[in-house]
Design an enzyme around this catalytic site. Structure first.
Site, short mmCIF file in Angstrom:
data_model
loop_
_atom_site.label_atom_id
_atom_site.label_comp_id
_atom_site.label_asym_id
_atom_site.label_seq_id
_atom_site.Cartn_x
_atom_site.Cartn_y
_atom_site.Cartn_z
N ASP A 153 4.71 3.48 4.95
CA ASP A 153 4.25 2.45 4.03
C ASP A 153 4.54 2.89 2.61
O ASP A 153 5.09 3.97 2.38
CB ASP A 153 2.75 2.15 4.22
CG ASP A 153 1.88 3.35 3.89
OD1 ASP A 153 2.40 4.43 3.52
OD2 ASP A 153 0.64 3.22 3.99
N ASP A 182 2.61 3.19 -1.23
CA ASP A 182 1.29 3.17 -1.88
C ASP A 182 1.45 3.25 -3.39
O ASP A 182 2.30 4.00 -3.90
CB ASP A 182 0.45 4.36 -1.40
CG ASP A 182 0.30 4.39 0.11
OD1 ASP A 182 0.09 3.32 0.69
OD2 ASP A 182 0.40 5.49 0.69
N ASP A 206 0.04 -0.60 0.09
CA ASP A 206 -1.36 -0.42 -0.29
C ASP A 206 -1.44 -0.28 -1.80
O ASP A 206 -0.68 0.47 -2.41
CB ASP A 206 -1.96 0.84 0.35
CG ASP A 206 -2.12 0.71 1.85
OD1 ASP A 206 -2.10 -0.44 2.36
OD2 ASP A 206 -2.26 1.75 2.53
#
Length: 489
Positions: free
Chosen positions: A327, A329, A437
């Site tokens: 992912d 961030d 995120d």
């Protein structure tokens, strides 16, 4: 910077050193404990000694021939014997059991001395006087310099798989032990070719050494291969690969007979799980640095549009220099304290209006900065305002990534991805889904948030353990506390 915050305590006997507890009549007179401070730290040793006394164990402050059980942490058997011999004036070897701290913690949970098993005993290795330690490394992962060039990938991959299996089995303690062992091997400057090279290294317990020995002698670990073929492990891997699905949910599905993606229906899933199933293939394919940079450009534009002067910093694995990640961030803040309030909903609204969000869930902060300062958290999970999202990355960014990689083909999808594509029946799309995120921190806590969210998870765990055991301090993603400074109400 947030100043050191004094810990609030109650002026009662509970705040004493616990000496009365340690010297109270023993429930187990046949057991006399001695906790070795080496690599354990003074504050942790004091805490464990007090805990042992409260549970009816006799804990000696000094080592003597009366001691029957020596408890250690991250020490080899030979190291401990040399240390004990020096304390008793070299009068021969003690007959005391040399045990890992795991025996102590299990005994505390059981409320009695548990049976001593092989896994509790310190690793014993025969050593010739002319042999020397091949490698040397600090006990805490946060004290080591680990490069991205792993010389022992075959060994660390085996240990990491066992760690993952332990975590999927809700055995976090075993998982941490395997990850600590893998981290030690990653830090070594040369490939390991024999167990003798590992003599004296920390965090290599008996189980990890058996796995390493198996790989070195046979090219693979029988335990690792058996784990890979386990139907339960394969099902948990596939199901927990769905965004929004944790181990407990996956285990419940397996008990209900659900072991594949095809058996899941979106009607029975929550919003996060629906998005996770819908974009399973994309979310389980590694994100490249070029793709992370493309997402960063969009988020930076959003931040600048809604709050000029606000700062955005890439965090997580990409900040550590990793080439791929699962992912992306970002940490958001503003150089003027308090201006970051309201930033998150504005950024999310901007991204949504531009069509970049496939899914998002925002949680509010709960650190109560304005009232009490960044309160001490009850767990390692911080309490910043954050947004968990699935981002829609346009095709242009993906083409830019392929050019940056010289037209290289994309990595093969993970196990179960092809099945996910069949479930949805989707063809080629002009975009891919990426996990993103967003975290918002006030500038006063930014340094701690940046450290906490850069990772890795093991590094952060070890850094906080080092701060507590060696410095008597508590570190979180919000602040640093001095445990020795107290005040009374």
């Amino acid at each position: 910077m947030v100043p050191l915050k004094r810990r609030k305590v109650v002026s009662s006997g509970a705040g004493s050193t616990g000496s009365d507890d340690v010297t109270s009549p023993s429930r187990f007179p046949q057991v006399v404990l001695f906790l070795l401070e080496r690599k354990m730290g003074a504050s942790r040793r004091a805490f464990l000694s007090q805990l042992g006394g409260k549970n009816g164990f006799q804990v000696e402050e000094q080592f003597s021939e009366r001691v029957t059980h020596v408890v250690c942490e991250n020490n080899s058997g030979e190291e401990v014997r040399r240390r004990l011999e020096s304390q008793v004036g070299g009068r021969g070897r003690s007959a005391a059991h040399l045990l890992d701290v795991s025996w102590f913690t299990e005994s505390m949970r059981a409320g009695r001395p548990v049976e001593i098993l092989d896994r509790h005993k310190l690793q014993e290795q025969q050593m010739n006087e002319v042999e020397v330690e091949a490698f040397s490394t600090p006990s805490y992962a946060c004290q080591r310099r680990t490069t991205l060039d792993n010389h022992n990938a075959v060994l660390t991959d085996a240990l990491s798989l066992l760690a993952e299996n332990a975590e999927l089995s809700d055995e976090d303690g075993r998982g941490v032990a395997f990850r600590r062992a893998a981290a030690v091997l990653k830090s070594l400057p040369e490939p390991v070719t024999g167990l003798t090279q590992l003599r004296g290294l920390p965090c290599l317990g008996g189980h990890s050494l058996r796995v390493i020995k198996d790989v070195l002698e046979n090219g693979a670990s029988s335990e690792v291969e058996a784990t890979k073929q386990s139907e339960r492990f394969k099902a948990l891997k596939v199901l927990t690969g769905i965004f929004g699905v944790g181990v407990k949910t996956a285990e419940r599905w397996i008990r209900e007979g659900i072991v594949s993606l095809q058996q899941l229906s979106e009607q029975t899933l929550n919003r996060a799980q629906q998005a996770g199933l819908r974009h399973y293939e994309d979310l389980n394919r590694p994100v490249t640095r070029a793709e992370a940079a493309a997402v960063a450009a969009v988020v930076e534009e959003a931040v600048a549009s809604v709050l000029p002067g606000a700062r955005m910093t890439l965090i997580g694995g990409f900040r550590r220099g990793k080439l791929t990640g699962h992912d992306v961030d970002f940490l958001l803040t503003h150089p003027e304290e308090g201006r970051e309030a309201g930033l998150m909903p504005k950024v999310v609204s901007w991204l949504d209006s531009q069509g970049f969000l496939l899914y998002q869930k925002t949680t509010r902060n709960s650190y109560l900065e304005a009232k009490d300062g960044p309160a001490r958290p009850s767990s390692n999970m911080d309490r910043f305002e954050r947004c968990f999202s699935v981002f829609k990355l346009p095709e242009e960014a993906r083409r830019g990534d392929e050019e940056a990689r010289g037209g290289a083909e994309e990595a093969e999808p993970c196990s179960g991805l092809a099945a996910a594509s069949q479930v949805k029946g989707e063809g080629p799309r002009p975009w891919r889904a990426v996990r993103v995120d967003l975290v918002v921190s006030p500038i006063s806590q930014f340094a701690f948030a940046l450290l906490g969210w850069t990772g890795s998870k093991l590094f952060e765990r070890e850094l906080r353990r080092w701060a507590g055991h060696e410095k008597a301090m508590s570190l979180s993603s919000h602040a640093l506390y001095d445990n020795k400074q107290v005040f009374y109400e």
